[in-house]
Scaffold this active site. Structure first.
Site, PDB file in Angstrom:
ATOM      1  N   GLU A  69       5.496  12.915  -1.211  1.00 59.56           N
ATOM      2  CA  GLU A  69       6.308  12.695  -0.156  1.00 59.56           C
ATOM      3  C   GLU A  69       7.840  13.449  -0.460  1.00 59.56           C
ATOM      4  O   GLU A  69       8.507  13.752   0.780  1.00 59.56           O
ATOM      5  CB  GLU A  69       6.661  11.224   0.210  1.00 59.56           C
ATOM      6  CG  GLU A  69       5.551  10.806   1.162  1.00 59.56           C
ATOM      7  CD  GLU A  69       4.303  10.520   0.549  1.00 59.56           C
ATOM      8  OE1 GLU A  69       4.236  10.512  -0.796  1.00 59.56           O
ATOM      9  OE2 GLU A  69       2.874  10.295   1.223  1.00 59.56           O
ATOM     10  N   HIS A 104       1.042  -0.656   4.511  1.00 57.89           N
ATOM     11  CA  HIS A 104       0.758   0.311   5.553  1.00 57.89           C
ATOM     12  C   HIS A 104       1.000  -0.317   7.039  1.00 57.89           C
ATOM     13  O   HIS A 104       0.668   0.304   8.018  1.00 57.89           O
ATOM     14  CB  HIS A 104      -0.606   0.922   5.616  1.00 57.89           C
ATOM     15  CG  HIS A 104      -0.999   1.663   4.231  1.00 57.89           C
ATOM     16  ND1 HIS A 104      -1.140   0.898   3.315  1.00 57.89           N
ATOM     17  CD2 HIS A 104      -1.000   2.949   4.247  1.00 57.89           C
ATOM     18  CE1 HIS A 104      -1.561   1.951   2.319  1.00 57.89           C
ATOM     19  NE2 HIS A 104      -1.511   3.216   3.007  1.00 57.89           N
TER      20      HIS A 104
END
Lengths: 335, 380
Positions: A70, A139
């Site tokens: 990321e 998540h």
């Protein structure tokens, strides 16, 4: 007018802007469908299929699958934005912001300011938020308060397919870094969405219902939930301003304050944890700028101060429910 | 035994599926004359009042304020005499809502949306009905073919009726740059008539559309059988400029709502959905530019519109003018210009949108103008 799902609306927004402007690129993990696939035919377009079909139309120079990194995705996107491209960078789950947050809040968000206006960063970061799919603690978070907190970032939370398309098109056309947070439980919801391109300005709230007895401010998936929660109240004649601010930064303060000045009663519904949530932010806004209008304490409906559970029964208890919202509404009404 | 008649939830326009009872204006047991206002009904498109279709005693109010019912559902019972509770109970129990096949109507409605290509411009239109005579309905500035939602089905019973979206509006191309004059608009209408395969048509036009229709009829007199102008621009110079400016400028619902209220004699007619659909139209790519361009060309620079009135009496075709008594956008006074050779019919209690506010009256007036009234004389 055709009905379109939230997922299709997001796809169409990216597709239409990529067609209109060569500089728009898409970058992220599996946005094409994974480098291991055989090519466009099995480009299923991301973990929930949102970017399906785009690599076939625009090729792998403009639809870029990345390794699992990321910080590199966001760093590359921020740099690309400053040097002439208009990247739409996908942060698969907003929960992953931790590994790349420096690139977003310390770099992209501050370039224009620190370079004295000599840099523009037309970057869009799209990320999934929210609980309800048993995706567990890492998540399922709603971290929008953290993005909202940062000057230099605009934060956008569409609650329906029509808003998703219009806000994402606006985000791609905006010359500043915009964080677009898509609640994963909303992808299959559908409503009337025009086939043509359109942009919804930031800082403009949508009123799902209007009335003078109670104000409810809700965000993202809490918007349709609030609408269902108040159906009975509305039928029995209670006039409710149900406000979806659409964007948390900029926030449509005028709409919220105007509403509370008429109703005097406020409920904030936010799936974030209670500390420093948008519920707290809106409550403070109203307490400081509309105090004399208030007829009852502000009610805040949020998730609890715990990680998101995995077990379905616990997760269901975590997410603010329709009955939580209704209880808060009645409390605000003094019932 | 008395004769009992059902009062049902009306169907206004083709897309209405349900309505909500807002307020009854009569009490149970009260005698009502035909035409009396019975109940305020709220729908997603418009708020309106249901009138009694016959005289009688309002024997029972079945639906209560706040209730939402589908079109065709029983909302009240009318009696022509004295009825017993048992008779009324039996009637209510036996009533079956006519199965309006909503899906087919929607599908049919969707199918009726068509498109014609005229050069680079795509014109979207809705076509309904069949008949020897064709009507072309032209909306005004900032409007679209849905302005005719209630009038079109009324006319379609007897005629072929086509409502189009002007460029920059509705579902048509949003590029209005090629339309520099009313002549350009007139040519567009003529080419559209070619596309739909009609040599001659009756034209009904509203507001700015009225100016277009006058230009069309002046330039192509052989194509226009009759002209009905509803509060048209172009026969007098007064126009509410702050409405035009406000409409073009408004980006937010609440600003636009204030502006739109000027359109109606009774602002309560306006629904949140109505405002929302106009805001959504204004957000579409190209619309802002199109509206700004048209405003500059025809309202900021008034030369074109000011040049029309002197030609009005040159119109060949039979012309009539309809005007809402309480029009705040284009004043009724414009119609009372000297030497206008067309009859003016004033619609009471209507503002700038009589084709929405008083659609039955407007539809009847339009049809009468062709000598083919919708209902034969003497039939009520």
């Amino acid at each position: 007018m055709p009905k379109m799902t939230y997922r299709e609306a997001v796809n169409q927004a990216i597709d239409m802007e990529m067609a209109r402007d060569d500089r728009v690129i898409l970058i992220g993990e599996d946005v094409a469908g994974g480098a291991g696939g055989t090519g466009v035919d099995d480009a299923y377009g991301g973990v929930l299929g949102v970017t399906k079909g785009l690599v076939g139309k625009y090729g792998r120079e403009r639809v870029i699958d990345t390794p699992i990194t990321e910080s590199a995705i966001m760093g590359a996107a921020a740099g690309a934005a400053m040097t002439g491209l208009r990247p739409v960078a996908e942060l698969m789950f907003a929960d992953f912001m931790g590994v790349c947050f420096d690139q977003i809040y310390n770099q992209a968000a501050k370039f224009r300011y620190m370079f004295g206006g000599k840099a523009t960063t037309p970057l869009v970061v799209r990320a999934m938020i929210g609980a309800g799919m048993s995706a567990a603690a890492q998540h399922s978070q709603c971290l929008h308060p953290i993005f909202t907190h940062i000057p230099g970032l605009k934060t956008v939370m569409p609650s329906n397919a029509y808003d998703a398309k219009g806000l994402l098109i606006q985000a791609i056309r905006d010359d500043d870094p915009v964080i677009v947070l898509e609640h994963k439980a909303l992808y299959d919801t559908a409503c009337d969405v025009p086939d043509e391109a359109y942009a919804i300005p930031f800082g403009e709230a949508n009123f799902l219902s209007e009335g003078d007895d109670l104000t409810i401010v809700a965000f993202s998936a809490m918007v349709p939930k609030s609408l269902t929660a108040i159906a009975g109240l509305a039928k029995s004649g209670v006039g409710i301003d149900l406000i979806d601010p659409r964007t948390t930064s900029p926030l449509d303060e005028e709409a919220i304050l105007d509403s509370v000045s008429r109703t005097g009663r406020l409920v904030c519904v936010d799936e974030a944890h209670p500390r420093c949530s948008l519920a707290a932010d809106v409550a403070a806004l109203v307490a400081s700028k509309a105090f004399s209008s208030l007829k009852a304490p502000v009610q805040m409906v949020t998730a609890p101060h715990t990680p998101v559970p995995f077990a379905p029964t616990l997760e269901a208890a975590f997410i603010p429910s329709e009955s939580d919202i209704l209880i808060a509404a009645k409390a605000a009404l003094g019932a | 035994m008395s004769l009992l008649t059902a009062i049902v939830m009306p169907k206004w326009g083709l897309s209405m599926e349900e309505g909500a009872i807002v307020q009854w204006h009569v009490k149970e047991g009260e005698f009502v004359e035909e035409g009396r206002e019975l109940v305020d009904i709220e729908t997603s498109k418009i708020n309106n009042v249901l009138e009694a279709s016959a005289s009688g005693v309002l024997a029972r109010l079945v639906a209560a304020p706040g209730q939402t019912l589908s079109c065709g559902s029983l909302i009240g019972v009318l009696s022509d005499g004295v009825s017993t509770d048992e008779e009324i109970d039996a009637f209510v129990a036996a009533f079956k809502t006519e199965d309006s096949d909503v899906n087919t109507v929607d599908a049919a409605a969707a199918q009726n949306v068509k498109s014609a290509s005229i050069g680079q411009t795509e014109i979207q239109y809705v076509e309904r009905g069949e008949g020897e005579d064709t009507f072309l309905l032209i909306h005004g500035f900032g409007g679209d073919k849905d302005n005719w939602l209630f009038v079109q089905p009324e006319l379609a019973v007897k005629f072929r009726v086509i409502a189009l979206d002007l460029p920059g509006h509705g579902g048509s191309s949003k590029d209005a740059s090629a339309l520099a004059s009313l002549t350009d608009f007139a040519e567009l209408c003529s080419r559209f008539a070619d596309e739909i395969g009609r040599e001659k048509m009756h034209v009904v036009a509203h507001s700015f559309g009225g100016a277009i229709a006058i230009a069309f009829a002046l330039r192509y007199p052989q194509r226009v059988q009759s002209l009905t102008l509803i509060a048209p621009a172009g026969i007098g110079i007064d126009v509410n400029r702050s409405y035009i400016d406000g409409f073009v400028k408004s980006q937010r619902s609440r600003d636009l709502k204030r502006i739109l209220q000027l359109l109606f004699a009774d602002p309560a007619v306006m629904t949140a959905d109505m405002v929302e659909s106009i805001i959504r139209y204004k957000r579409l790519d190209g619309v802002s530019l199109a509206l700004q361009t048209l405003k500059e060309r025809f309202f900021d620079d008034t030369t074109e519109l000011a040049s029309l009135p002197q030609h009005f009496n040159e119109l060949d075709c039979r012309t009539q003018i309809l005007w809402g008594e309480k029009d705040r956008i284009i004043p009724l006074n414009n119609a009372i210009a000297e030497g206008l050779s067309a009859p003016v019919k004033i619609i009471p209690d209507a503002g700038h949108m009589p084709h929405l506010e008083a659609f039955r009256e407007v539809a009847a007036a339009i049809a009468e103008h062709t000598d083919k009234p919708l209902r034969p004389a003497g039939d009520n």
